[in-house]
Enzyme design. Structure first.
Site, mmCIF file in Angstrom:
data_model
loop_
_atom_site.group_PDB
_atom_site.id
_atom_site.type_symbol
_atom_site.label_atom_id
_atom_site.label_comp_id
_atom_site.label_asym_id
_atom_site.label_seq_id
_atom_site.Cartn_x
_atom_site.Cartn_y
_atom_site.Cartn_z
ATOM 1 N N GLU A 150 57.610 37.193 90.952
ATOM 2 C CA GLU A 150 58.425 38.108 90.141
ATOM 3 C C GLU A 150 57.583 39.346 89.875
ATOM 4 O OE1 GLU A 150 59.825 36.434 86.501
ATOM 5 O OE2 GLU A 150 60.466 34.543 87.420
ATOM 6 N N GLU A 152 56.942 29.570 84.962
ATOM 7 C CA GLU A 152 55.929 30.053 84.023
ATOM 8 C C GLU A 152 55.629 28.956 83.005
ATOM 9 O OE1 GLU A 152 57.393 34.725 84.361
ATOM 10 O OE2 GLU A 152 58.050 33.481 82.681
#
Length: 558
Positions: free
Chosen positions: A301, A169
């Site tokens: 995720e 991320e």
């Protein structure tokens, strides 16, 4: 070492990205393990075992991967944080690379796909050195490409079931979530956003270039690139939410259809109708703004908004299960891969191995394979357990309850020890709704059992965690037999202790005697109703020699 890795003829034989996403099936993240680090200190960690267990997870064993495979999972994402294991020249420590290699082998040897990534080298922490900013990209490009060159060379002979993921991320210079520059005063800055999205695409292209240049099977290995922040575009509250999808480019690649886009998603399941609509809207955006660019999509995720804290599982389980089923079904319909974040088996149960959320496993596997699928789901209840906690210094804590609970729903927690401790050695610490809302109760020095009653007037509306805290400075070890959380209606729930900080926890486990012996079929019985599955979760009409699953049990066909 994965012996099958060198059996691939050429890289051109690899399945393409579309087939890989389809064949991976259900995915799961080995979270808080190889991705652990020491927070914002940025310290170098040379002790491999300490690094792997830094956030309370046990050392990963091959049996855990076998359990995931037998339960119906087909792929494991292995998050890895690299910066604590790199010298000043960017070389990865040999011992760390060896350990990463071993865990990858565990996944592949179990017959699953593996995604290996660069994880907390990005993110909101001060130690993140990969930032979505063109100036930072230019400064870190050489180090980033050198890291991926080392990883790629290490695994270049591995087959198609190993995929690489560029970065996790990655955020801009303002550490903005949701979309670039959200964390600025005006909630949007065009210059910062432009630099961030340009940098994301630069990092993605560098990743593809350097991996392909290492040759071998990397010439056509399926590679995964993430959007800015791994943002999914979910929501309607801001017009910039879809910018990470729109601005993401498909990297140039000589290997056709060997790239995959990745996003992440954690949704609020308080209102089931609303979250289902949000899933539908999100998938529409992914199809329109990512998949349309020529690559399949995976949720690297996903989970619920409280997936780590556990409150969705304890307080909204019915909604959580319904959401999970809907999410998986819709993703499968749209050819989108799913990798659940870390739960299901977390902390000590991984070392058994066992699931502590078996109902979620059942819901996920049946959503993917169909309601007739009966997963093999070993649980903590299948074992007789004994724990030993080792404290090494003052104020270190063992988790007794490691999830957020509503204070008024629960009356007490009871800890049973293997021996009576001396006076003033241990105390039960209950964390309330906010800082300053803690309560402390000394552990009884006259009994093996101590019960702590919850007081909402002192703790507030929620309890964040309950720990067994050590008060002295010298090393100390004691056995923990059971931890019981009791609801107001008298219902008891046995909890699984885990490390909070400083201490360590060892577990001795013994399978409970059931008197059940694994059946053997010398030939498939005539009365079998056809619901026979192989270890990949595929229904088999005419089983030949091998191991199969029938009505939740293993059968050996000879």
């Amino acid at each position: 070492m994965l012996l099958t890795a060198t059996f691939w003829a050429t890289a051109d034989d690899f399945e393409n990205a579309t087939l890989a996403v389809k064949n991976m099936g259900l995915g799961w993240n080995l979270g808080n393990t190889l991705d652990a680090h020491d927070g914002d200190n940025g310290s170098r960690i040379t002790d491999v075992v300490k690094a792997e267990t830094y956030w309370g997870q046990p050392v990963t064993k091959p049996d855990l991967m076998v359990m995931m495979k037998e339960a119906g999972f087909g792929a494991i994402r292995v998050p890895v944080t690299w910066y604590p294991h790199m010298d000043t020249n960017g070389k990865v420590d040999d011992a760390w690379m060896k350990r990463v290699h071993e865990v990858v082998d565990y996944v592949l040897d179990a017959g699953m796909y593996c995604i290996l990534n660069v994880h907390h080298d990005t993110g909101a922490g001060n130690t993140a050195w990969l930032i979505a900013d063109e100036t930072v990209y230019n400064d870190t490009k050489e180090r980033y490409e050198n890291l991926w060159k080392q990883i790629a060379v290490e695994f270049k002979d591995y087959g198609e079931r190993l995929l690489f993921e560029s970065y996790n991320e990655m955020l801009d210079s303002k550490r903005s979530w949701c979309f670039s520059s959200f964390n600025t005063t005006n909630r949007y800055d065009a210059a910062i956003a432009k630099s961030a999205y340009s940098a994301i695409n630069s990092y993605a292209q560098s990743f593809v270039n350097v991996v392909r240049a290492t040759g071998g099977n990397n010439a056509c290995r399926n590679l995964v690139v993430n959007t800015y922040g791994a943002c999914s575009g979910s929501g309607t509250w801001n017009t910039h939410l879809t910018d990470p999808l729109k601005e993401m480019k498909l990297p140039q690649d000589n290997a056709q259809n060997h790239l995959i886009f990745e996003i992440h998603s954690y949704l609020d399941v308080t209102n089931l109708s609303n979250v289902k609509k949000e899933v539908d809207d999100m998938i529409t955006k992914l199809n329109n703004h990512l998949a349309s660019k020529g690559a399949p999509v995976i949720f690297g995720e996903w989970g619920t908004s409280n997936v780590d804290a556990g409150t969705d599982y304890t307080d909204r389980r019915e909604n959580m299960i319904a959401f999970m089923r809907y999410f998986i079904e819709k993703c499968k319909e749209n050819h989108i891969g799913t990798f659940y974040w870390m739960g299901l088996s977390d902390g000590m149960p991984r070392s058994l191995p066992a699931f502590q959320q078996p109902d979620l496993v059942e819901a996920m596997t049946q959503a993917f394979y169909g309601d007739s699928f009966q997963a093999m789901i070993p649980t903590v209840d299948d074992y007789e357990l004994s724990y030993t906690v080792n404290y090494y210094g003052q104020w270190q804590e063992l988790n007794l309850v490691n999830s957020e609970i509503v204070t008024n729903d629960y009356q007490s927690v009871t800890v049973e020890l293997g021996e009576v401790p001396a006076n003033d050695l241990l105390q039960v610490k209950v964390y309330g709704a906010s800082d300053g809302k803690e309560t402390y109760q000394p552990v009884s020095s006259s009994s093996l059992s101590t019960t702590v009653t919850f007081d909402a007037s002192k703790l507030g509306t929620k309890i964040r965690r309950v720990t067994l805290q050590y008060t002295q400075s010298q090393a100390y070890a004691i056995g923990v037999k059971r931890v019981i959380l009791t609801k107001k209606d008298g219902t008891e729930q046995e909890m699984t202790p885990s490390v909070f900080w400083g201490c360590s926890l060892s577990v001795e486990a013994r399978r409970k005697a059931t008197g059940i012996v694994s059946p053997v079929w010398n030939a498939v019985d005539d009365h079998v109703d056809g619901n026979v599955y192989n270890l990949s979760g595929q229904r088999v009409a005419h089983p030949s020699k091998g191991i199969y699953i029938y009505k939740g049990k293993k059968y050996v066909v000879r």
